[in-house]
Design a protein around this motif. Structure first.
Motif, short mmCIF file in Angstrom:
data_model
loop_
_atom_site.label_atom_id
_atom_site.label_comp_id
_atom_site.label_asym_id
_atom_site.label_seq_id
_atom_site.Cartn_x
_atom_site.Cartn_y
_atom_site.Cartn_z
N PRO A 108 0.74 -1.23 -0.05
CA PRO A 108 0.32 0.22 -0.42
C PRO A 108 0.84 0.87 0.05
N GLU A 141 -0.62 -0.04 -9.58
CA GLU A 141 -0.81 -0.60 -8.08
C GLU A 141 -1.80 -1.95 -8.82
N THR A 341 -2.17 -4.92 5.61
CA THR A 341 -3.69 -3.53 5.19
C THR A 341 -3.14 -2.32 6.93
N CYS A 383 -9.99 -4.65 5.27
CA CYS A 383 -9.52 -4.24 4.29
C CYS A 383 -10.45 -3.77 3.03
N VAL A 387 -8.17 -3.49 -2.60
CA VAL A 387 -7.27 -4.44 -2.04
C VAL A 387 -7.80 -5.70 -2.58
#
Length: 407
Positions: A108, A141, A341, A383, A387
């Protein structure tokens, strides 16, 4: 028997390894195969290096697939070296080494900020540099972010804006909602869809699909009587012939060879000790995984750095292209680093839960990412939906519409 040196003049083409060349090598980043090739060349050219025994190669060969002789990370480093931009080398190295097999960021954004101890502007600048490299879409990402990067790079700004705003709607192909919200005609929406579909959601996959190469692991991990054993494998077993040096130590050229031999031995020893030290700490952290098949514990480069006392970049180079064997299978050593997370749950536990939830779902009514998120919350695993989408793609689980089976 007394050893003597005889000089004969010959014409021969050889690769001349000297201390300057050796110093230019980053021993920590080199994998076992490359190290052994280097040692073999030095054995052929340096009279002071001798092999004590046959290299302890593991009896089984392991195969990893690549589309070319270069890996994605090697190509990225090559492109980076040709850039004229100013950037922080350690930040770029961290970002590149953190990429997963699909070329996406593994952690992240908040974790990058914390691990690198930088602000958002600095991270954004370096991410933009990474995402300016080829293949277009690297450093994203996830697959959706990769498409957005490609649209923006190709100046498809209208498609970029629509896709960024209506990601979920476009994935479900809900024309009417987009038409209602934007006022665009069907022909205009069709053109935008065409531009979006022309992007490759996984632009780095070519590095993982063809042409095999062999992998030699650095360590073997085994369990005996509830004890975890770490054994170095495939390490060159070499020594310096000191007796020969005593006979020629007044020869300037021979001194250079002797210094080269010492430099090589010293750096190989340092490399192998560092790999073992990092591996030992990782195995301690992941003890439950090796002993009881538990989920991998959250562990970042920053946390590992604090435990061992090495800089993050040193650990990153140590883990680069290093592998371990366990129960007859070979894995990248860096897989033992697990992100978490924002709620503190490990990515490994969430991925395992997603696999379990999808395997037990009603195949005629598969769960959407939002419903998977609800199921995870019921298990007290937390999360974001994004994600979930990212992990599902990493696990190569198709979307709910593609998983649906007819009765």
């Amino acid at each position: 028997m007394k050893q003597t040196l005889h000089y004969n003049q010959t014409l021969k083409q050889t690769l001349k390894l000297n201390q300057k060349i050796l110093k230019s090598l980053d021993f920590l980043k080199e994998n076992t195969d490359d190290i052994n090739k280097l040692v073999q060349k030095v054995l052929e050219t340096n009279p002071f290096i001798e092999s004590k025994s046959t290299v302890n190669y593991d009896s089984q060969q392991f195969i990893e697939s690549f589309s070319s002789t270069h890996t994605l990370k090697e190509d990225l480093y090559y492109q980076l070296s040709a850039l004229s931009y100013t950037y922080d080398q350690s930040i770029m190295e961290y970002l590149i080494e953190s990429l997963d097999d699909a070329g996406f960021l593994s952690y992240p954004i908040n974790q990058y900020l914390n691990d690198l101890n930088i602000n958002e502007d600095t991270l954004s600048k370096h991410l933009n540099i990474l995402q300016s490299l080829e293949p277009c879409g690297v450093g994203a990402e996830d697959a959706i972010d990769s498409i957005l990067i490609q649209l923006k790079r190709n100046n498809k700004m209208k498609s970029y804006t629509i896709f960024n705003r209506f990601k979920d709607t476009i994935l479900t192909q809900n024309y009417s909602l987009i038409k209602k919200e934007t006022g665009l005609k069907k022909e205009e929406i069709d053109h935008l869809y065409y531009e979006i579909r022309s992007c490759n959601p996984f632009p780095c996959n070519n590095y993982n699909t063809s042409n095999d190469r062999y992998i030699s692991p650095d360590i073997a991990i085994s369990v005996e009587d509830s004890n975890i054993l770490i054994t170095p494998v495939n390490q060159p077993d070499i020594m310096i012939n000191d007796k020969l040096f005593e006979e020629v130590k007044n020869n300037k050229k021979m001194k250079e060879y002797f210094n080269e031999a010492n430099f090589l031995i010293e750096n190989l020893t340092k490399r192998n000790q560092t790999v073992l030290l990092v591996a030992n700490e990782l195995v301690k952290i992941q003890e439950g995984y090796f002993l009881y098949d538990d989920e991998l514990m959250p562990c970042t480069l920053s946390q590992l750095s604090n435990k061992i006392g090495f800089h993050e970049s040193t650990i990153s180079r140590t883990l680069n292209n290093k592998y371990y064997t366990f129960h007859g299978e070979t894995y990248p050593l860096k897989n033992l680093l697990v992100s978490q997370t924002t709620s503190g749950d490990s990515s490994d536990s969430i991925k395992k839960a997603i696999l379990e939830i999808v395997s037990n779902e009603d195949k005629t009514h598969p769960l959407s990412d939002n419903k998977i998120l609800t199921k995870l919350n019921e298990l007290e695993l937390h999360c974001s939906r994004r994600v979930i989408t990212k992990y599902r793609q990493q696990l190569q689980i198709p979307s709910s519409s593609k998983r649906k089976q007819l009765k």
